[in-house]
Design a protein around this motif. Sequence first.
Motif, PDB file in Angstrom:
ATOM      1  N   UNK A 181       0.880  -1.165   0.000  1.00 17.08           N
ATOM      2  CA  UNK A 181       0.000   0.000   0.000  1.00 17.08           C
ATOM      3  C   UNK A 181       0.922   1.221   0.000  1.00 17.08           C
ATOM      4  N   UNK A 182       1.156   1.764  -1.185  1.00 16.23           N
ATOM      5  CA  UNK A 182       2.147   2.835  -1.336  1.00 16.23           C
ATOM      6  C   UNK A 182       1.716   4.110  -0.622  1.00 16.23           C
ATOM      7  N   UNK A 183       0.417   4.358  -0.591  1.00 20.02           N
ATOM      8  CA  UNK A 183      -0.076   5.560   0.091  1.00 20.02           C
ATOM      9  C   UNK A 183       0.312   5.517   1.569  1.00 20.02           C
ATOM     10  N   UNK A 184       0.115   4.363   2.181  1.00 23.08           N
ATOM     11  CA  UNK A 184       0.483   4.227   3.602  1.00 23.08           C
ATOM     12  C   UNK A 184       1.998   4.297   3.793  1.00 23.08           C
ATOM     13  N   UNK A 185       2.732   3.678   2.891  1.00 30.57           N
ATOM     14  CA  UNK A 185       4.200   3.708   3.012  1.00 30.57           C
ATOM     15  C   UNK A 185       4.696   5.151   2.957  1.00 30.57           C
ATOM     16  N   UNK A 186       4.128   5.932   2.036  1.00 36.94           N
ATOM     17  CA  UNK A 186       4.570   7.329   1.885  1.00 36.94           C
ATOM     18  C   UNK A 186       4.233   8.186   3.102  1.00 36.94           C
ATOM     19  N   UNK A 187       3.169   7.834   3.815  1.00 33.31           N
ATOM     20  CA  UNK A 187       2.720   8.710   4.915  1.00 33.31           C
ATOM     21  C   UNK A 187       3.188   8.244   6.298  1.00 33.31           C
ATOM     22  N   UNK A 188       3.922   7.136   6.346  1.00 32.89           N
ATOM     23  CA  UNK A 188       4.328   6.564   7.639  1.00 32.89           C
ATOM     24  C   UNK A 188       5.728   7.025   8.037  1.00 32.89           C
ATOM     25  N   UNK A 189       5.902   7.242   9.323  1.00 31.83           N
ATOM     26  CA  UNK A 189       7.242   7.453   9.882  1.00 31.83           C
ATOM     27  C   UNK A 189       7.662   6.149  10.556  1.00 31.83           C
ATOM     28  N   UNK A 190       8.778   5.614  10.103  1.00 28.27           N
ATOM     29  CA  UNK A 190       9.195   4.279  10.526  1.00 28.27           C
ATOM     30  C   UNK A 190      10.191   4.329  11.678  1.00 28.27           C
ATOM     31  N   UNK A 191       9.971   3.442  12.639  1.00 26.36           N
ATOM     32  CA  UNK A 191      10.971   3.267  13.703  1.00 26.36           C
ATOM     33  C   UNK A 191      12.222   2.667  13.062  1.00 26.36           C
ATOM     34  N   UNK A 192      13.373   2.994  13.618  1.00 19.50           N
ATOM     35  CA  UNK A 192      14.620   2.558  12.983  1.00 19.50           C
ATOM     36  C   UNK A 192      15.746   2.518  14.006  1.00 19.50           C
ATOM     37  N   UNK A 193      16.895   2.025  13.576  1.00 21.15           N
ATOM     38  CA  UNK A 193      18.051   1.929  14.482  1.00 21.15           C
ATOM     39  C   UNK A 193      19.023   3.086  14.261  1.00 21.15           C
ATOM     40  N   UNK A 194      18.569   4.108  13.544  1.00 22.02           N
ATOM     41  CA  UNK A 194      19.473   5.199  13.171  1.00 22.02           C
ATOM     42  C   UNK A 194      19.337   6.399  14.102  1.00 22.02           C
ATOM     43  N   UNK A 195      18.093   6.823  14.305  1.00 22.03           N
ATOM     44  CA  UNK A 195      17.833   7.969  15.190  1.00 22.03           C
ATOM     45  C   UNK A 195      16.593   7.661  16.027  1.00 22.03           C
ATOM     46  N   UNK A 196      16.429   8.335  17.164  1.00 21.39           N
ATOM     47  CA  UNK A 196      15.265   8.046  18.019  1.00 21.39           C
ATOM     48  C   UNK A 196      13.930   8.363  17.340  1.00 21.39           C
ATOM     49  N   UNK A 197      13.912   9.371  16.487  1.00 24.18           N
ATOM     50  CA  UNK A 197      12.653   9.756  15.828  1.00 24.18           C
ATOM     51  C   UNK A 197      12.366   8.835  14.643  1.00 24.18           C
ATOM     52  N   UNK A 198      11.113   8.854  14.210  1.00 20.73           N
ATOM     53  CA  UNK A 198      10.751   8.081  13.024  1.00 20.73           C
ATOM     54  C   UNK A 198      11.254   8.755  11.756  1.00 20.73           C
ATOM     55  N   UNK A 199      11.485   7.954  10.737  1.00 23.54           N
ATOM     56  CA  UNK A 199      11.928   8.476   9.440  1.00 23.54           C
ATOM     57  C   UNK A 199      10.937   8.061   8.361  1.00 23.54           C
ATOM     58  N   UNK A 200      10.797   8.907   7.350  1.00 26.09           N
ATOM     59  CA  UNK A 200       9.974   8.489   6.215  1.00 26.09           C
ATOM     60  C   UNK A 200      10.725   7.401   5.446  1.00 26.09           C
ATOM     61  N   UNK A 201      10.002   6.713   4.594  1.00 25.67           N
ATOM     62  CA  UNK A 201      10.588   5.637   3.786  1.00 25.67           C
ATOM     63  C   UNK A 201      11.807   6.143   3.017  1.00 25.67           C
ATOM     64  N   UNK A 202      11.636   7.269   2.330  1.00 23.38           N
ATOM     65  CA  UNK A 202      12.724   7.782   1.494  1.00 23.38           C
ATOM     66  C   UNK A 202      13.912   8.241   2.339  1.00 23.38           C
ATOM     67  N   UNK A 203      13.635   8.883   3.464  1.00 16.85           N
ATOM     68  CA  UNK A 203      14.720   9.346   4.346  1.00 16.85           C
ATOM     69  C   UNK A 203      15.541   8.183   4.900  1.00 16.85           C
ATOM     70  N   UNK A 204      14.871   7.068   5.096  1.00 17.64           N
ATOM     71  CA  UNK A 204      15.484   5.938   5.798  1.00 17.64           C
ATOM     72  C   UNK A 204      16.380   5.082   4.904  1.00 17.64           C
ATOM     73  N   UNK A 205      16.064   4.989   3.613  1.00 22.83           N
ATOM     74  CA  UNK A 205      16.695   3.973   2.760  1.00 22.83           C
ATOM     75  C   UNK A 205      18.219   4.040   2.728  1.00 22.83           C
ATOM     76  N   UNK A 206      18.769   5.186   2.374  1.00 19.79           N
ATOM     77  CA  UNK A 206      20.217   5.239   2.181  1.00 19.79           C
ATOM     78  C   UNK A 206      20.999   5.121   3.494  1.00 19.79           C
ATOM     79  N   UNK A 207      20.602   5.844   4.562  1.00 17.95           N
ATOM     80  CA  UNK A 207      21.311   5.654   5.840  1.00 17.95           C
ATOM     81  C   UNK A 207      21.245   4.207   6.341  1.00 17.95           C
ATOM     82  N   UNK A 208      20.110   3.565   6.106  1.00 14.21           N
ATOM     83  CA  UNK A 208      19.959   2.166   6.525  1.00 14.21           C
ATOM     84  C   UNK A 208      20.937   1.277   5.749  1.00 14.21           C
ATOM     85  N   UNK A 209      21.008   1.524   4.454  1.00 15.84           N
ATOM     86  CA  UNK A 209      21.944   0.761   3.624  1.00 15.84           C
ATOM     87  C   UNK A 209      23.387   1.003   4.088  1.00 15.84           C
TER      88      UNK A 209
END
Length: 350
Positions: A181-209
């Motif tokens: 569901x791309x609409x939901x993916x675009x609007x979600x802030x994801x928990x991650x191991x990078x920073x305490x705050x949530x990141x959008x899908x696009x923000x998260x991809x490269x730092x995660x890699x």
Amino acid sequence: KPGEQKHPKEPPSLQCMHLAVVACGDRLEETLIMLKSAVLFSSRRLCFHIFAEDSLKPEFEKKLKEWPSSYTKKFESNIYPITFSVGNAQEWKKLFKPCAAQRLFLPVILKDVDSLLYVDTDVLFLRPIDDIWHILKEFNSTQLAAMAPEHEIPKIGWYSRFARHPYYGTTGVNSGVMLMNLTRIRSTHFKNSLIPAGLTWEEMLYPLYQKYKNYITWGDQDLLNIIFYFNPECLYVFPCQWNYRPDHCMYGSNCRGAEEEGVSVLHGNRGVFHDDKQPTFKALYEVIRDFPFEDNLFQSLYYPLQSKFLDTVHTLCGRIPQVFLKQIEKTMKKVYENRVIVYLGANHRY
């Protein structure tokens, strides 16, 4: 016609089921056979989103136009170049398989698409896409993607034995068939191991890699496993018959859903459509490849398949032909019932 744009105000019954695939290198034929299996059995209109290297674009256009009009009217196709919106494009291209990382960017690129089904090129549909599309309606309020487990038995699963990074659940998930569901993916802030705050899908991809690149083996699939490890509530796990691989039968049958319902989506990973290691998988690929579009499905597809399966009984997968045949037989009967209804309806009108 292939390539024509969808009218924005079409009624819901005619709206597309969106199917995305990424094709690079020598994957032209394999991709076309996957698309053929989608068109053969699906009821509703399909929208193909084909991401391909520049050299493959004219080939796709040419081949799709060669299909008979009775089938080309069932879909529209859009072909896109390979592009990565964040990070180093060359680095992304080398991740696991050529261009596989492209799929991670679908929510960013296909901004006007609400939901889609992504599949690897080495996938065959043995039942209508309509049926997997219905799973979108089963998502709860937090789920935004669906995948099948990487393995059914944790103690012999790859992730549970070898992974050097976080992964979803007890066995990880396989990303070869992924409902999004791309609409939901675009609007979600994801928990991650990078920073305490949530990141959008696009923000998260490269730092995660960047963080995990030295620890991942299966490229984009590993990154998806990491994302859903931290966001398990976002994932719907569908059963193994929707992403049936050699691992489900080569050591003995371990996909109960396929035993009960038959294989719905066949995933010939590790090149099994093209070598002789799993002749059952290869037989299905070749029969769909060689099927003449306008022929009788039973005569030119089902019966040749049964015949080829007789030569596969020396393998463990070949000893359970009903698992491979059950759903495709049901699907063919449905296709013919629909044709008869349409035909009778047309006669009745006149």
